[in-house]
Design a protein around this motif. Sequence first.
Motif, PDB file in Angstrom:
ATOM      1  N   MET A 281      27.817  10.684   7.370  1.00 46.63           N
ATOM      2  CA  MET A 281      29.129  10.105   7.562  1.00 46.63           C
ATOM      3  C   MET A 281      29.360   9.503   9.053  1.00 46.63           C
ATOM      4  N   ILE A 282      28.639  10.235  10.232  1.00 49.15           N
ATOM      5  CA  ILE A 282      28.960  10.052  11.322  1.00 49.15           C
ATOM      6  C   ILE A 282      27.862   8.975  11.950  1.00 49.15           C
ATOM      7  N   SER A 283      26.867   8.903  11.311  1.00 51.81           N
ATOM      8  CA  SER A 283      25.686   7.784  11.409  1.00 51.81           C
ATOM      9  C   SER A 283      26.274   6.524  11.041  1.00 51.81           C
ATOM     10  N   ALA A 284      27.282   6.483  10.076  1.00 52.28           N
ATOM     11  CA  ALA A 284      27.733   5.104   9.384  1.00 52.28           C
ATOM     12  C   ALA A 284      29.046   4.654  10.099  1.00 52.28           C
ATOM     13  N   LEU A 285      29.498   5.576  11.214  1.00 51.59           N
ATOM     14  CA  LEU A 285      30.710   5.113  11.862  1.00 51.59           C
ATOM     15  C   LEU A 285      30.549   3.888  12.669  1.00 51.59           C
ATOM     16  N   ARG A 286      31.618   2.971  12.557  1.00 54.39           N
ATOM     17  CA  ARG A 286      31.569   1.421  13.307  1.00 54.39           C
ATOM     18  C   ARG A 286      32.977   1.299  13.718  1.00 54.39           C
ATOM     19  N   ARG A 287      33.036   0.407  14.477  1.00 53.72           N
ATOM     20  CA  ARG A 287      34.219  -0.286  15.041  1.00 53.72           C
ATOM     21  C   ARG A 287      35.255  -0.479  14.069  1.00 53.72           C
ATOM     22  N   GLY A 288      36.376   0.062  14.220  1.00 51.62           N
ATOM     23  CA  GLY A 288      37.542  -0.289  13.143  1.00 51.62           C
ATOM     24  C   GLY A 288      37.807   0.617  12.282  1.00 51.62           C
ATOM     25  N   ASP A 289      36.922   1.432  12.107  1.00 47.47           N
ATOM     26  CA  ASP A 289      37.075   2.793  11.187  1.00 47.47           C
ATOM     27  C   ASP A 289      38.344   3.516  11.733  1.00 47.47           C
ATOM     28  N   GLN A 290      39.396   3.910  10.747  1.00 52.84           N
ATOM     29  CA  GLN A 290      40.250   5.101  10.984  1.00 52.84           C
ATOM     30  C   GLN A 290      39.965   6.419  10.849  1.00 52.84           C
ATOM     31  N   ILE A 291      39.821   7.189  11.751  1.00 57.56           N
ATOM     32  CA  ILE A 291      39.092   8.556  11.579  1.00 57.56           C
ATOM     33  C   ILE A 291      40.200   9.917  11.838  1.00 57.56           C
ATOM     34  N   VAL A 292      39.899  11.073  11.638  1.00 60.45           N
ATOM     35  CA  VAL A 292      40.568  12.163  12.139  1.00 60.45           C
ATOM     36  C   VAL A 292      39.408  13.058  12.415  1.00 60.45           C
ATOM     37  N   THR A 293      39.799  13.494  13.967  1.00 58.65           N
ATOM     38  CA  THR A 293      38.954  14.469  14.430  1.00 58.65           C
ATOM     39  C   THR A 293      39.150  15.975  13.974  1.00 58.65           C
ATOM     40  N   GLN A 294      38.247  16.889  14.422  1.00 56.95           N
ATOM     41  CA  GLN A 294      38.327  18.336  14.078  1.00 56.95           C
ATOM     42  C   GLN A 294      39.815  18.888  14.500  1.00 56.95           C
ATOM     43  N   GLY A 295      40.310  18.271  15.788  1.00 55.34           N
ATOM     44  CA  GLY A 295      41.520  18.460  16.350  1.00 55.34           C
ATOM     45  C   GLY A 295      42.592  17.988  15.679  1.00 55.34           C
TER      46      GLY A 295
ATOM     47  N   ARG B  83      37.767   9.187  24.688  1.00 50.30           N
ATOM     48  CA  ARG B  83      36.279   9.346  24.337  1.00 50.30           C
ATOM     49  C   ARG B  83      36.189  10.576  23.536  1.00 50.30           C
ATOM     50  N   VAL B  84      35.396  10.417  22.589  1.00 52.25           N
ATOM     51  CA  VAL B  84      35.281  11.538  21.559  1.00 52.25           C
ATOM     52  C   VAL B  84      33.764  11.989  20.979  1.00 52.25           C
ATOM     53  N   VAL B  85      33.098  13.040  21.150  1.00 55.97           N
ATOM     54  CA  VAL B  85      31.919  13.384  20.575  1.00 55.97           C
ATOM     55  C   VAL B  85      31.905  12.811  19.045  1.00 55.97           C
ATOM     56  N   GLN B  86      30.853  12.345  18.588  1.00 55.19           N
ATOM     57  CA  GLN B  86      30.737  11.839  17.202  1.00 55.19           C
ATOM     58  C   GLN B  86      30.683  13.099  16.367  1.00 55.19           C
ATOM     59  N   SER B  87      30.255  14.215  16.532  1.00 58.71           N
ATOM     60  CA  SER B  87      30.090  15.338  15.569  1.00 58.71           C
ATOM     61  C   SER B  87      31.404  16.053  15.504  1.00 58.71           C
ATOM     62  N   THR B  88      32.413  15.469  16.262  1.00 59.55           N
ATOM     63  CA  THR B  88      33.840  16.340  16.097  1.00 59.55           C
ATOM     64  C   THR B  88      34.583  15.517  15.201  1.00 59.55           C
ATOM     65  N   VAL B  89      34.060  14.387  14.618  1.00 57.65           N
ATOM     66  CA  VAL B  89      34.944  13.524  13.369  1.00 57.65           C
ATOM     67  C   VAL B  89      34.870  14.453  12.182  1.00 57.65           C
ATOM     68  N   ALA B  90      35.984  14.691  11.700  1.00 61.44           N
ATOM     69  CA  ALA B  90      36.021  15.469  10.322  1.00 61.44           C
ATOM     70  C   ALA B  90      35.988  14.698   9.066  1.00 61.44           C
ATOM     71  N   THR B  91      36.734  13.399   9.232  1.00 58.03           N
ATOM     72  CA  THR B  91      36.732  12.546   8.123  1.00 58.03           C
ATOM     73  C   THR B  91      36.974  11.306   8.497  1.00 58.03           C
ATOM     74  N   VAL B  92      36.501  10.311   7.688  1.00 55.87           N
ATOM     75  CA  VAL B  92      36.981   8.832   7.754  1.00 55.87           C
ATOM     76  C   VAL B  92      38.086   8.437   6.782  1.00 55.87           C
ATOM     77  N   LEU B  93      39.392   8.095   7.308  1.00 56.11           N
ATOM     78  CA  LEU B  93      40.185   7.796   6.240  1.00 56.11           C
ATOM     79  C   LEU B  93      40.073   6.308   5.807  1.00 56.11           C
ATOM     80  N   ASN B  94      39.806   5.239   6.512  1.00 55.45           N
ATOM     81  CA  ASN B  94      39.553   3.890   6.058  1.00 55.45           C
ATOM     82  C   ASN B  94      38.479   3.390   6.840  1.00 55.45           C
ATOM     83  N   LYS B  95      37.517   2.785   5.968  1.00 60.26           N
ATOM     84  CA  LYS B  95      36.267   2.177   6.497  1.00 60.26           C
ATOM     85  C   LYS B  95      36.509   0.742   6.628  1.00 60.26           C
TER      86      LYS B  95
END
Length: 107
Positions: A49-63, A89-101
């Motif tokens: 999931m983290i490797s597939a992140l790209r510009r425009g994705d809506q995400i939720v961080t672990q925080g 700026r956020v470290v990629q590994s702290t992304v919990a979920t991707v809401l909208n791809k």
Amino acid sequence: MFVSPAYAQAAGGGAAGLTSFVPIILIFAIMYFLMIRPQQKKMKEHKAMISALRRGDQIVTQGGIIGKVTKVKEDNEIEVEIAQGIKVRVVQSTVATVLNKTEVSEG
């Protein structure tokens, strides 16, 4: 008059020692299939999931921060817009979920 406990233990033989390890081996096997293997699968899915992140994705961080990815950087960071004009700026590994791809645009 008193019988030493060592005589009673020596009568068991070698096969009894091997059968006493069977429950321990079964416990480790059950722990592997119920705890370790699912955790490895979950980590593999999160990495994909983290490797597939790209510009425009809506995400939720672990925080708990919800935002839109504005830039994916090479050094394991992403830039996330959390409000109009506010980017962090956020470290990629702290992304919990991707809401909208975002859809991949061809062309």
